[in-house]
Design a protein around this motif. Structure first.
Motif, mmCIF file in Angstrom:
data_model
loop_
_atom_site.group_PDB
_atom_site.id
_atom_site.type_symbol
_atom_site.label_atom_id
_atom_site.label_comp_id
_atom_site.label_asym_id
_atom_site.label_seq_id
_atom_site.Cartn_x
_atom_site.Cartn_y
_atom_site.Cartn_z
ATOM 1 N N PRO A 8 14.927 -65.879 60.735
ATOM 2 C CA PRO A 8 15.936 -66.637 60.876
ATOM 3 C C PRO A 8 16.968 -66.318 62.062
ATOM 4 N N ILE A 20 19.545 -63.608 61.297
ATOM 5 C CA ILE A 20 19.126 -62.193 60.966
ATOM 6 C C ILE A 20 18.931 -61.767 62.653
ATOM 7 N N TYR A 28 7.802 -58.283 59.434
ATOM 8 C CA TYR A 28 8.877 -59.260 58.722
ATOM 9 C C TYR A 28 8.101 -59.978 57.585
ATOM 10 N N SER A 35 8.608 -61.360 53.124
ATOM 11 C CA SER A 35 9.502 -61.568 51.829
ATOM 12 C C SER A 35 8.885 -60.927 50.664
ATOM 13 N N PHE A 39 17.360 -57.595 53.508
ATOM 14 C CA PHE A 39 18.384 -58.812 53.240
ATOM 15 C C PHE A 39 18.169 -59.513 51.959
ATOM 16 N N ASP A 75 18.015 -63.222 49.733
ATOM 17 C CA ASP A 75 17.677 -64.457 50.051
ATOM 18 C C ASP A 75 18.702 -65.489 50.864
ATOM 19 N N PHE A 88 20.442 -63.922 53.192
ATOM 20 C CA PHE A 88 20.744 -63.138 54.297
ATOM 21 C C PHE A 88 21.656 -62.124 54.495
#
Length: 424
Positions: free
Chosen positions: A40, A43, A62, A64, A85, A87, A89
């Motif tokens: 994103p 970020i 990177y 999740s 981070f 969700d 961010f």
């Protein structure tokens, strides 16, 4: 033949060098950059402000986590930074492989500096990275040849302590919104409630349970934080309690076994992550009494945000490191005599002679020119505790005191005045 032998030796050495290089390349594979398309923009913008000389091709990974945490790794073989981070961010955690245990390094410092004196480059960087944080004050440290600043701020009434280099680079950060000693990122991964300091509602903070063989998700498995030891020479029962920051600890006793008959033996002591020691007189009371640890929220410290320089600490006062072999006069005809490191006697003079009452004690130095003396006496109810808050005013070891008495959990004033300390 000599030329051929030299050539053969040269090629043998060359093959050996190439073999070593091949092995090393397999042991340390080249750093591969993560594709920027999936990262994103918010970020990437944060990283540009947080990392000195930021380069997109040094984003190594990177991804999740199932908990919703976004994990990002940045750097090369010589330098590695890890960011986490949520969700939305929001930064939860940042670590730099070049530094380790930075919080412990800063904890030993005493000089707290108003935020108005923070260098402009550092101030601008932290305000850009954390615009929602109210900055309070800071302390500094030279670590591994780098000048670092640990800034104290408030994020919606939650204390945060980002560490920034003199170049404005973010070195370390951890958000702990429930103040239980475990960062939000860790709690989310482990399945704890990151907004509740006591996920299983058993009275123990999650961080204290996690560090002391408890289970933060199971109220039936509490932490092992209390230890009792009989000091026969001093004639006291030594109770040691493991603590955490942000909470206050006290010893509670119950001689009947009834649920509502617990009472405190003195006042709560604010934890600092280290072991606390409580000394109780050795008596028959312990043969039929239950003892437990009480935990309370620590009082909030006042905000220090004055633009003026803090006053320099005076070196005039002389707070002793221990009281063994000393005595304190705390009023006309009243002396506290300390026979050893844990035991002493209250001697009160009267018309018919002296009355001697034994006690156990602990002595600490909570801050500059301050001493805290906790005396515990046996009485017909069990125990009575008197706490002296001592303020030393000169090198001779004298000053002012305020005393409070605790009996059966009830607090009352035990007087105030001046004291003098000397060898007995």
């Amino acid at each position: 033949m000599k030329v051929w032998h030299k050539a053969k030796t040269y090629f043998s050495k060359l093959i050996a060098i190439l073999t070593i290089l091949l092995v090393v390349s397999h042991a340390f594979p080249p750093v591969m950059a993560a594709p920027n398309e999936g990262i994103p923009r918010v970020i990437q913008d944060f990283l540009e402000g947080a990392v000195l000389e930021f380069k997109t091709d040094q984003i190594r990974s990177y991804d999740s986590h199932p908990s919703g945490i976004i994990c990002l790794e940045y750097g090369n073989r010589h330098r590695n930074l890890k960011f986490k981070f949520d969700d939305q961010f929001k930064l939860l955690e940042c670590k730099n492989s070049f530094y380790d245990e930075l919080e412990d390094s800063f904890d030993v410092l005493q000089d707290i500096i108003p935020i108005s004196q923070l260098p402009p480059k550092v101030s601008n960087s932290i305000r850009k990275l954390f615009p929602e944080i109210e900055l309070i004050n800071y302390i500094n440290l030279d670590k591994n040849g780098s000048h670092l600043f640990q800034v104290h701020g408030l994020d919606k009434d939650v204390s945060v302590y980002p560490i920034i280099s003199k170049f404005g680079e973010l070195i370390q950060f951890s958000l702990d919104r429930d103040g239980d000693g475990l960062g939000d990122a860790y709690e989310l991964v482990c399945g704890f409630d990151h907004l509740d300091s006591d996920s299983d509602s058993d009275g123990f903070p999650d961080g204290l349970e996690h560090a002391n063989k408890g289970d933060a998700n199971n109220p039936k498995i509490g932490p092992k934080i209390l230890k009792m030891n009989h000091d026969a020479e001093a004639g006291v029962m030594v109770i040691t309690v493991k603590t955490c920051k942000g909470k206050a600890f006290l010893i509670e006793a119950n001689s009947t076994g009834e649920k509502d008959k617990w009472h405190s033996l003195g006042e709560a002591v604010v934890g600092n992550g280290e072991d606390l020691e409580f000394n109780i007189p050795d008596s028959d009371f312990f043969s039929n009494v239950m003892v437990r640890v009480g935990i309370e929220n620590a009082p909030k410290q006042g905000v220090r945000n004055s633009p003026d320089k803090p006053r320099k600490k005076s070196n005039r006062c002389n707070v002793p490191t221990h009281l063994k072999g000393k005595e304190i006069i705390v009023g006309q005809g009243k002396r506290l005599v300390f026979r050893n490191a844990r035991r002493g006697e209250l001697i009160e003079g009267g018309v018919l002679g002296n009355m001697v009452t034994p006690f156990s004690y602990t002595f600490t130095r909570p801050e500059h020119c301050k001493g805290k003396l906790v005396l515990t006496f046996s009485n017909r109810h069990g125990f009575e505790t008197v706490i002296y808050q001592l303020t030393f005013v000169n090198k001779g070891g004298s000053g002012a005191y305020i005393a409070n008495k605790f009996d059966q959990g009830k607090k009352e004033s035990a007087g105030q005045g001046v004291f003098t300390i000397s060898m007995n």
